[in-house]
Structures are given as C-alpha cells and as structure tokens.
Scaffold this active site. Sequence first.
Site, PDB file in Angstrom:
ATOM      1  N   ARG A 192       2.582  -1.370  12.686  1.00  0.00           N
ATOM      2  CA  ARG A 192       3.507  -2.459  12.342  1.00  0.00           C
ATOM      3  C   ARG A 192       4.916  -1.984  12.057  1.00  0.00           C
ATOM      4  O   ARG A 192       5.844  -2.791  12.090  1.00  0.00           O
ATOM      5  CB  ARG A 192       3.005  -3.226  11.114  1.00  0.00           C
ATOM      6  CG  ARG A 192       2.032  -4.273  11.460  1.00  0.00           C
ATOM      7  CD  ARG A 192       1.772  -5.233  10.316  1.00  0.00           C
ATOM      8  NE  ARG A 192       0.681  -6.085  10.728  1.00  0.00           N
ATOM      9  CZ  ARG A 192      -0.232  -6.607   9.944  1.00  0.00           C
ATOM     10  NH1 ARG A 192      -0.187  -6.358   8.654  1.00  0.00           N
ATOM     11  NH2 ARG A 192      -1.178  -7.383  10.427  1.00  0.00           N
ATOM     12  N   GLY A 198     -10.042  -5.042  10.051  1.00  0.00           N
ATOM     13  CA  GLY A 198     -10.181  -3.800   9.298  1.00  0.00           C
ATOM     14  C   GLY A 198     -10.876  -4.035   7.969  1.00  0.00           C
ATOM     15  O   GLY A 198     -11.684  -3.218   7.524  1.00  0.00           O
ATOM     16  N   ARG A 255     -14.831 -11.225   0.994  1.00  0.00           N
ATOM     17  CA  ARG A 255     -15.573 -10.771  -0.186  1.00  0.00           C
ATOM     18  C   ARG A 255     -16.583 -11.824  -0.633  1.00  0.00           C
ATOM     19  O   ARG A 255     -17.696 -11.478  -1.048  1.00  0.00           O
ATOM     20  CB  ARG A 255     -14.602 -10.459  -1.325  1.00  0.00           C
ATOM     21  CG  ARG A 255     -13.819  -9.156  -1.098  1.00  0.00           C
ATOM     22  CD  ARG A 255     -12.577  -9.107  -1.957  1.00  0.00           C
ATOM     23  NE  ARG A 255     -11.872  -7.829  -1.930  1.00  0.00           N
ATOM     24  CZ  ARG A 255     -11.040  -7.434  -0.961  1.00  0.00           C
ATOM     25  NH1 ARG A 255     -10.827  -8.213   0.097  1.00  0.00           N
ATOM     26  NH2 ARG A 255     -10.431  -6.270  -1.025  1.00  0.00           N
ATOM     27  N   ASP A 292       0.996  -6.791   3.573  1.00  0.00           N
ATOM     28  CA  ASP A 292       0.897  -7.513   4.851  1.00  0.00           C
ATOM     29  C   ASP A 292       2.142  -8.351   5.151  1.00  0.00           C
ATOM     30  O   ASP A 292       2.222  -8.991   6.200  1.00  0.00           O
ATOM     31  CB  ASP A 292      -0.333  -8.435   4.828  1.00  0.00           C
ATOM     32  CG  ASP A 292      -1.623  -7.625   4.810  1.00  0.00           C
ATOM     33  OD1 ASP A 292      -1.621  -6.482   5.317  1.00  0.00           O
ATOM     34  OD2 ASP A 292      -2.625  -8.128   4.278  1.00  0.00           O
ATOM     35  N   SER A 341      -8.722 -12.146   2.315  1.00  0.00           N
ATOM     36  CA  SER A 341      -9.391 -11.111   1.512  1.00  0.00           C
ATOM     37  C   SER A 341     -10.517 -11.708   0.676  1.00  0.00           C
ATOM     38  O   SER A 341     -11.623 -11.150   0.594  1.00  0.00           O
ATOM     39  CB  SER A 341      -8.377 -10.458   0.556  1.00  0.00           C
ATOM     40  OG  SER A 341      -7.400  -9.763   1.273  1.00  0.00           O
ATOM     41  N   ARG A 368      -8.123   2.144  14.530  1.00  0.00           N
ATOM     42  CA  ARG A 368      -7.743   2.236  13.112  1.00  0.00           C
ATOM     43  C   ARG A 368      -8.611   3.254  12.369  1.00  0.00           C
ATOM     44  O   ARG A 368      -9.803   3.378  12.637  1.00  0.00           O
ATOM     45  CB  ARG A 368      -7.830   0.842  12.465  1.00  0.00           C
ATOM     46  CG  ARG A 368      -6.834  -0.107  13.132  1.00  0.00           C
ATOM     47  CD  ARG A 368      -6.829  -1.461  12.508  1.00  0.00           C
ATOM     48  NE  ARG A 368      -6.352  -1.425  11.136  1.00  0.00           N
ATOM     49  CZ  ARG A 368      -6.369  -2.478  10.333  1.00  0.00           C
ATOM     50  NH1 ARG A 368      -6.865  -3.621  10.762  1.00  0.00           N
ATOM     51  NH2 ARG A 368      -5.902  -2.383   9.109  1.00  0.00           N
ATOM     52  N   LYS A 389      -2.088  -0.531  10.472  1.00  0.00           N
ATOM     53  CA  LYS A 389      -2.568  -1.920  10.371  1.00  0.00           C
ATOM     54  C   LYS A 389      -3.063  -2.388  11.748  1.00  0.00           C
ATOM     55  O   LYS A 389      -3.353  -1.565  12.603  1.00  0.00           O
ATOM     56  CB  LYS A 389      -1.449  -2.820   9.829  1.00  0.00           C
ATOM     57  CG  LYS A 389      -1.057  -2.471   8.390  1.00  0.00           C
ATOM     58  CD  LYS A 389      -2.214  -2.690   7.441  1.00  0.00           C
ATOM     59  CE  LYS A 389      -1.869  -2.256   6.024  1.00  0.00           C
ATOM     60  NZ  LYS A 389      -3.037  -2.297   5.142  1.00  0.00           N
TER      61      LYS A 389
HETATM   62  C1  S3P Z   1      -6.934  -5.976   2.312  1.00  0.00           C
HETATM   63  C2  S3P Z   1      -6.218  -4.885   1.915  1.00  0.00           C
HETATM   64  C3  S3P Z   1      -5.027  -4.399   2.624  1.00  0.00           C
HETATM   65  C4  S3P Z   1      -4.452  -5.454   3.562  1.00  0.00           C
HETATM   66  C5  S3P Z   1      -5.514  -6.161   4.360  1.00  0.00           C
HETATM   67  C6  S3P Z   1      -6.513  -6.823   3.432  1.00  0.00           C
HETATM   68  C7  S3P Z   1      -8.147  -6.337   1.567  1.00  0.00           C
HETATM   69  O1  S3P Z   1      -5.379  -3.270   3.386  1.00  0.00           O
HETATM   70  O2  S3P Z   1      -3.523  -4.872   4.448  1.00  0.00           O
HETATM   71  O3  S3P Z   1      -4.959  -7.147   5.210  1.00  0.00           O
HETATM   72  O4  S3P Z   1      -8.652  -7.463   1.739  1.00  0.00           O
HETATM   73  O5  S3P Z   1      -8.612  -5.501   0.781  1.00  0.00           O
HETATM   74  P1  S3P Z   1      -5.384  -1.782   2.749  1.00  0.00           P
HETATM   75  O6  S3P Z   1      -6.366  -1.763   1.670  1.00  0.00           O
HETATM   76  O7  S3P Z   1      -5.768  -0.877   3.885  1.00  0.00           O
HETATM   77  O8  S3P Z   1      -3.962  -1.558   2.288  1.00  0.00           O
END
Ligand code: S3P
Length: 449
Positions: free
Chosen positions: A357, A101, A33, A326, A29, A129, A353
């Site tokens: 999942r 995603g 970013r 996750d 994450s 998705r 996901k």
């Molecule tokens: C993430 C948020 C989560 C997580 C994904 C990473 C992120 O998803 O499942 O692996 O980096 O903001 P959601 O915001 O859809 O719950």
Amino acid sequence: MTQRAPILAQARPATTGLTGKIRVPGDKSISHRALMFAALAVGTSRITGLLEGEDVLRTAAAMRALGASVTNHGAGVWSVTGLGLGALQTPDDVLDMGNSGTAARLLCGVLASHDLFAVMTGDASLRRRPMRRVIEPLAASGAMFAARPGDFLPLSVKGAAEAMPLTYRLPVASAQVKSALLLAGLNARGITSIEEPEPTRDHSEHMLRHFGAHLTIEPCGDGRLIRLTGQPELTAADIAVPGDPSSAAFPIVAALLIAGSRITIEAVGLNPLRTGLFTTLQEMGADLSFSHHRIEGGEPVGDITVTASALRGVDVSADRAPSMIDEYPILAIACACAAGPSRLRGLGELRVKESDRLSATLALLQANGAAVSLEGDDLIIAGAVNKLGGGMVETRMDHRLAMSALVLGLAADDPVQIDDARFIDTSFPGFVPLMRSLGATITLADEAA
Ligand code: S3P
C-alpha cells in the site's frame, strides 16, 4: 468473486455537496472474531450487524468446515452454534481464505491448538502476504506448520493435541498476530502471555471477556502485557457488530473534501484504538462532531456528523499508525487536497497489506497529478498544488485503494478511473450505491454496457 472479469469504474468530480444520513457495514475485525469465538463456545450465539463482505464470508465458511453450525438469517443476523474448545474437526477440503489476511492469520491460531489437520490457501494477494509472523510463534505451542518457501500460503497445519501456552513479545505492533496467539492460548493448558510494543486494536480482548474467558491487561513500557488463562468454559453470547470506522473513513473524507457537504454516519465503532484517522483529520481542521455515544456489545459506538472543511497539511507520528493502519490510503487523499505539505511517518507495515500500500498509494497519487514522494517509510505529500485527477489507478486486488481512488475522483478537478472495482466487496459491499445515495457520481463499466 475473482472468476468475474475486472470491472472498470469511474468517479466524477462532484458539482454539489454530499448530503444524507447513512450507516456503513459492520466492522470487519469484529465480524471475523465474532464468528471464530462463537464457534469455540458452547451453545448458540446470535450476531447482528455482521459484515457480509467477501472476507467475512470466508471465515463463516471456514468455521462451518471445521464443524460449527453457522446460519445466515438475513439482514446481517447470523447464528453460530459451537461445540466448545477443542471440538473443531479436520475439514474435508482446503480452507480458502480469499483476500483476507485477518481470517488466515487468526485461523492459524485457532488451528494450532486443535488436534486436527488442515490446509489453507487464499487468492493471489493473500498468497503474497507474510505468514511467518504467526506460524513461527505458534509452532512453540507444539503445532506443526509447513508452508511454501518464504512462509507463504498455501500452508498445512497439524494442530497440537495438547498445546503449550505461549510467552511472546510481538516484534511488530500487529493485532492479527496478538489475536492468533490468544486464540491458540484458549485451548492451551496454563497462562498465555503476550507483550505488544504498542497498543493495537483490542477487539479480541473485549470478546474473550464477553464469552467468559479470564485475562488481565496491564501497561508495559509503551505497550501492554496480556495474560490469558487457558481452557476456560466459553459460553455462547450475543454480539452486536458496530459500523466499521475503517469503512466510514471513505464517505467521511469525501464529505470533508466536497464543498457544501454535510452527512451523518450512524452507529460507527469508536474504539479508541481505531480512531486515529478521526484525530488526524481534526488536526487538519476537519469539522467532525460525535453524538449518541453508547456501548454496544462491549464496544464504544456513536454517530458522526461531517461538514465540508478546508483542510491543512499534517505531520503524523509513527506511533499513531496502529490506531489508523488501514486508513493511510484515504488519509493520503485528504492530504493531497489539503493546503500545505503533509508527512505520514513510519508506514513500513503498509508494504504487507492487501497490496504494497505504500508504493500503491504513491502510484495512485502520482497518476492523478499529486506531488508526492517516499523517504524511507515516510510518505510526503505536497498538498493541493496541482490540478488533480484524470488518472487510471491500478487497484492491485486492494479494496481500500479502489475506494480511496474513487473518493479522489469525487473531490478532484477531473474524473478518476480504477481498473477493477470487484475487490470493494471484500470489506464494503454496497459502497457504490451508498455513495450515490449521498449524491456522488460513480459509474461502473458493467452497468454502462
Ligand atoms: C486487523 C489488524 C490489522 C489491520 C487489518 C485488520 C485485525 O492488521 O490492518 O485490516 O482485525 O486484527 P495487522 O495486525 O497486520 O496490523
């Protein structure tokens, strides 16, 4: 990656405990970013510890295609030179976000408030998705999205020349949606105001401040209200990416389950909005000790020492889900090996996901002899009543299912096979050698050949 043929893999029950001191790759994450925010700032940002998994490499390529200069200096050190908010350009080609995603949804936010045209796609998993959760609120900024029926990728976006700031209450707890709206709000004139029903990972908020944006965060019901002032001067900043707690989860659960194990994982991110699994494992009786607490790049970091433990079943309430969203597949493995039943509540979001999942975790456990069932969105696991292992697991283009199944194989009575190990590289390149360095036996079919 997906052009390579599937790679069968097998994990064999461990005969001795896992031991050693390791680091896991950088947080996924935070890595996405870091690349995006640095590309929106003026000047050159240096990023260390970047996750060089497939997902993050897609974000790096996308930011480059949009005009930022992105350079890999080796060993997780990258530099990104951005031209400032509003300066991204129409890419020459389709942006392919692969399996990610997070990359796709956050990028929708970036694109929505830039005066450009872009088309985005992804692999077969990502193309299934839901994207409506971001494109619907982002359209209110003035951006025009067109997507496949059902709001699936591929999609095109004509970003707003003068984006309107958004005011939005998230219908689901999603850090991806929150972050997409914040990224759009950066280049909108005025205050973007987002209410989340429950607190979700706040890496975007930390990073916005780190790059010089102004935002306020206040409690609001059970969640938070975030207000971002648009069009700040974002200035380049250096970022040290901590180890990913979601990746650390796999060796941690393996070490807890394999008798005689004791391992240490150094420099793991310990943001409290990410550590729900560690709390849950401790409730199950896990011996986890945390040391060397420090702040790196605005995020709490520490070392985790894990000693094999006799685990008992647990009842996890739905409100813990955002802090361990996750980690349910690997938690389900721990529960299947624990004494007594477990109930993991409110897992509806797992259906959207990298795979569904919820049904995939159920199938993984059933294929390996565990007594498990679904009641609505709750997963119910009987605990260690049967002999476990011996199954072949369909990994469904999902890295976390693949690694969870291999950890089960290490802790089970019989080996566990997976149909495809390729997707592990999306978040945890080097997973197999790292687990082997601790003493695990995992074989890949392409090595055996
Ligand atoms: C993430 C948020 C989560 C997580 C994904 C990473 C992120 O998803 O499942 O692996 O980096 O903001 P959601 O915001 O859809 O719950």
